[in-house]
Design a protein around this motif. Structure first.
Motif, PDB file in Angstrom:
ATOM      1  N   UNK A   1       3.019  30.570 -73.622  1.00 19.55           N
ATOM      2  CA  UNK A   1       4.380  30.311 -74.080  1.00 19.55           C
ATOM      3  C   UNK A   1       4.851  28.951 -73.584  1.00 19.55           C
ATOM      4  N   UNK A   2       5.450  28.190 -74.475  1.00 19.81           N
ATOM      5  CA  UNK A   2       6.046  26.893 -74.126  1.00 19.81           C
ATOM      6  C   UNK A   2       7.558  27.051 -74.163  1.00 19.81           C
ATOM      7  N   UNK A   3       8.218  26.605 -73.110  1.00 25.56           N
ATOM      8  CA  UNK A   3       9.664  26.838 -73.011  1.00 25.56           C
ATOM      9  C   UNK A   3      10.396  25.592 -72.547  1.00 25.56           C
ATOM     10  N   UNK A   4      11.676  25.618 -72.824  1.00 25.29           N
ATOM     11  CA  UNK A   4      12.581  24.629 -72.247  1.00 25.29           C
ATOM     12  C   UNK A   4      13.934  25.301 -72.048  1.00 25.29           C
ATOM     13  N   UNK A   5      14.601  24.949 -70.965  1.00 23.19           N
ATOM     14  CA  UNK A   5      15.938  25.505 -70.746  1.00 23.19           C
ATOM     15  C   UNK A   5      16.997  24.711 -71.502  1.00 23.19           C
ATOM     16  N   UNK A   6      16.750  23.374 -71.605  1.00 18.28           N
ATOM     17  CA  UNK A   6      17.718  22.517 -72.298  1.00 18.28           C
ATOM     18  C   UNK A   6      16.961  21.427 -73.048  1.00 18.28           C
ATOM     19  N   UNK A   7      16.958  21.497 -74.353  1.00 14.05           N
ATOM     20  CA  UNK A   7      16.222  20.540 -75.153  1.00 14.05           C
ATOM     21  C   UNK A   7      16.898  19.173 -75.188  1.00 14.05           C
ATOM     22  N   UNK A   8      16.039  18.143 -75.254  1.00 14.52           N
ATOM     23  CA  UNK A   8      16.495  16.765 -75.431  1.00 14.52           C
ATOM     24  C   UNK A   8      16.104  16.300 -76.828  1.00 14.52           C
ATOM     25  N   UNK A   9      16.774  15.255 -77.293  1.00 14.96           N
ATOM     26  CA  UNK A   9      16.408  14.707 -78.605  1.00 14.96           C
ATOM     27  C   UNK A   9      14.929  14.292 -78.625  1.00 14.96           C
ATOM     28  N   UNK A  10      14.456  13.783 -77.500  1.00 13.00           N
ATOM     29  CA  UNK A  10      13.072  13.293 -77.423  1.00 13.00           C
ATOM     30  C   UNK A  10      12.044  14.415 -77.450  1.00 13.00           C
ATOM     31  N   UNK A  11      12.496  15.656 -77.406  1.00  9.99           N
ATOM     32  CA  UNK A  11      11.563  16.780 -77.491  1.00  9.99           C
ATOM     33  C   UNK A  11      11.147  17.063 -78.934  1.00  9.99           C
ATOM     34  N   UNK A  12      11.775  16.427 -79.879  1.00  6.87           N
ATOM     35  CA  UNK A  12      11.402  16.624 -81.290  1.00  6.87           C
ATOM     36  C   UNK A  12       9.952  16.221 -81.497  1.00  6.87           C
ATOM     37  N   UNK A  13       9.265  16.994 -82.336  1.00  3.47           N
ATOM     38  CA  UNK A  13       7.875  16.658 -82.628  1.00  3.47           C
ATOM     39  C   UNK A  13       7.108  17.869 -83.120  1.00  3.47           C
ATOM     40  N   UNK A  14       5.817  17.661 -83.232  1.00  5.75           N
ATOM     41  CA  UNK A  14       4.899  18.693 -83.708  1.00  5.75           C
ATOM     42  C   UNK A  14       4.192  19.259 -82.485  1.00  5.75           C
ATOM     43  N   UNK A  15       4.310  20.563 -82.266  1.00  8.63           N
ATOM     44  CA  UNK A  15       3.712  21.215 -81.112  1.00  8.63           C
ATOM     45  C   UNK A  15       2.514  22.049 -81.574  1.00  8.63           C
ATOM     46  N   UNK A  16       1.440  21.885 -80.847  1.00  7.29           N
ATOM     47  CA  UNK A  16       0.189  22.513 -81.273  1.00  7.29           C
ATOM     48  C   UNK A  16      -0.417  23.288 -80.115  1.00  7.29           C
ATOM     49  N   UNK A  17      -0.763  24.532 -80.376  1.00  6.22           N
ATOM     50  CA  UNK A  17      -1.470  25.358 -79.409  1.00  6.22           C
ATOM     51  C   UNK A  17      -2.959  25.301 -79.738  1.00  6.22           C
ATOM     52  N   UNK A  18      -3.802  25.275 -78.721  1.00  3.79           N
ATOM     53  CA  UNK A  18      -5.239  25.225 -78.956  1.00  3.79           C
ATOM     54  C   UNK A  18      -5.957  26.104 -77.944  1.00  3.79           C
ATOM     55  N   UNK A  19      -7.178  26.457 -78.301  1.00  4.32           N
ATOM     56  CA  UNK A  19      -7.986  27.320 -77.453  1.00  4.32           C
ATOM     57  C   UNK A  19      -9.438  26.878 -77.526  1.00  4.32           C
ATOM     58  N   UNK A  20     -10.135  26.901 -76.390  1.00  5.59           N
ATOM     59  CA  UNK A  20     -11.569  26.613 -76.421  1.00  5.59           C
ATOM     60  C   UNK A  20     -12.351  27.864 -76.026  1.00  5.59           C
ATOM     61  N   UNK A  21     -13.563  27.901 -76.531  1.00  5.10           N
ATOM     62  CA  UNK A  21     -14.483  28.952 -76.145  1.00  5.10           C
ATOM     63  C   UNK A  21     -15.159  28.551 -74.840  1.00  5.10           C
ATOM     64  N   UNK A  22     -16.032  29.419 -74.355  1.00  8.76           N
ATOM     65  CA  UNK A  22     -16.792  29.122 -73.138  1.00  8.76           C
ATOM     66  C   UNK A  22     -17.504  27.785 -73.292  1.00  8.76           C
ATOM     67  N   UNK A  23     -17.390  26.943 -72.314  1.00  5.36           N
ATOM     68  CA  UNK A  23     -18.002  25.610 -72.259  1.00  5.36           C
ATOM     69  C   UNK A  23     -17.414  24.663 -73.295  1.00  5.36           C
ATOM     70  N   UNK A  24     -16.321  25.076 -73.912  1.00  5.32           N
ATOM     71  CA  UNK A  24     -15.615  24.153 -74.804  1.00  5.32           C
ATOM     72  C   UNK A  24     -16.388  23.745 -76.026  1.00  5.32           C
ATOM     73  N   UNK A  25     -17.298  24.594 -76.478  1.00  2.00           N
ATOM     74  CA  UNK A  25     -18.110  24.203 -77.619  1.00  2.00           C
ATOM     75  C   UNK A  25     -17.394  24.343 -78.949  1.00  2.00           C
ATOM     76  N   UNK A  26     -16.325  25.066 -78.971  1.00  2.00           N
ATOM     77  CA  UNK A  26     -15.544  25.220 -80.199  1.00  2.00           C
ATOM     78  C   UNK A  26     -14.071  25.178 -79.846  1.00  2.00           C
ATOM     79  N   UNK A  27     -13.290  24.511 -80.677  1.00  2.00           N
ATOM     80  CA  UNK A  27     -11.848  24.420 -80.471  1.00  2.00           C
ATOM     81  C   UNK A  27     -11.153  25.114 -81.635  1.00  2.00           C
ATOM     82  N   UNK A  28     -10.212  25.970 -81.313  1.00  2.00           N
ATOM     83  CA  UNK A  28      -9.396  26.622 -82.343  1.00  2.00           C
ATOM     84  C   UNK A  28      -7.965  26.135 -82.176  1.00  2.00           C
ATOM     85  N   UNK A  29      -7.311  25.848 -83.311  1.00  2.00           N
ATOM     86  CA  UNK A  29      -5.939  25.379 -83.273  1.00  2.00           C
ATOM     87  C   UNK A  29      -5.007  26.377 -83.942  1.00  2.00           C
TER      88      UNK A  29
END
Lengths: 110, 112
Positions: free
Chosen positions: B75-103
């Protein structure tokens, strides 16, 4: 030095031309290497993994040179649909931290 | 098969309001999980990564925080957002040894 560095771009290339992207990484213990493409306002999509032996998938060829810590991507016979941002991605050994290059934007011109 | 989902897909929040973006993984256990942000016209910046429950590494000090209450939840959180927090947020996951990335599908945040 940045952990992963790419050509800044943008590249404006006529349709049918060959395009080459380069990427260098600073951590010699890096273990996995990828090229991703990202279309505007979308998540990155895997283009291909990169191996020391080199690998080819249709018009795309990727190379890894561990001694020089250098990765390349070659696109032959470029299509309009190849227009996107190309991201060099490195995964570090041990903590499996994923490091993205800033990406190179490619525009294929008709 | 492994899948990764994040939500919400888009949100518009006023300055000073809180934020909560959620990412869940299916089909694997003990994944490495990541949150990235991409500002307009910029590259993907690593914000947080986690190798296990309650284990969070912060890459960039700012008004955001991350938590991993369960093995497959980040979970990504903020208590008080700023204008500069605008953007595209991406969650990612790797498998063992990082051989595959899932977004995840990404979340577009506009702070107004």
């Amino acid at each position: 030095r940045k952990e992963v560095e790419q050509d800044p771009g943008p590249f404006n290339v006529p349709e049918g031309a060959t395009v080459a992207f380069n990427c260098t990484y600073s951590n010699s213990a890096s273990q996995s290497f990828f090229w991703y493409r990202q279309d505007c306002r979308k998540e990155p999509k895997l283009l291909m993994s990169v191996y020391s032996s080199g690998n080819e998938d249709g018009r795309f060829t990727a190379q890894l040179n561990r001694a020089s810590q250098y990765i390349s991507l070659l696109i032959r016979d470029s299509k309009l649909s190849d227009s996107a941002t190309y991201l060099c991605v490195v995964v570090k050994v041990g903590d499996d931290k994923i490091i993205f290059g800033k990406g190179t934007r490619l525009h294929i011109l008709p | 098969s492994q899948t990764i989902h994040q939500w919400p897909a888009t949100l518009v929040q006023p300055v000073g309001s809180p934020l909560s973006l959620e990412c869940t993984v299916e089909g694997t256990s003990n994944p490495n999980l990541y949150w990235y942000r991409q500002a307009a016209g910029r590259g993907l910046q690593l914000l947080f990564y986690s190798i296990g429950i309650g284990q969070i590494s912060s890459e960039v000090p700012q008004n955001l925080s991350a938590s991993r209450p369960q093995d497959r939840q980040f979970i990504l959180s903020s208590k008080k957002l700023l204008l500069s927090d605008s953007g595209f947020y991406l969650c990612a996951q790797t498998t063992l040894r990082g051989n595959t990335i899932y977004f995840g599908e990404g979340s577009w945040l506009t702070v107004v």
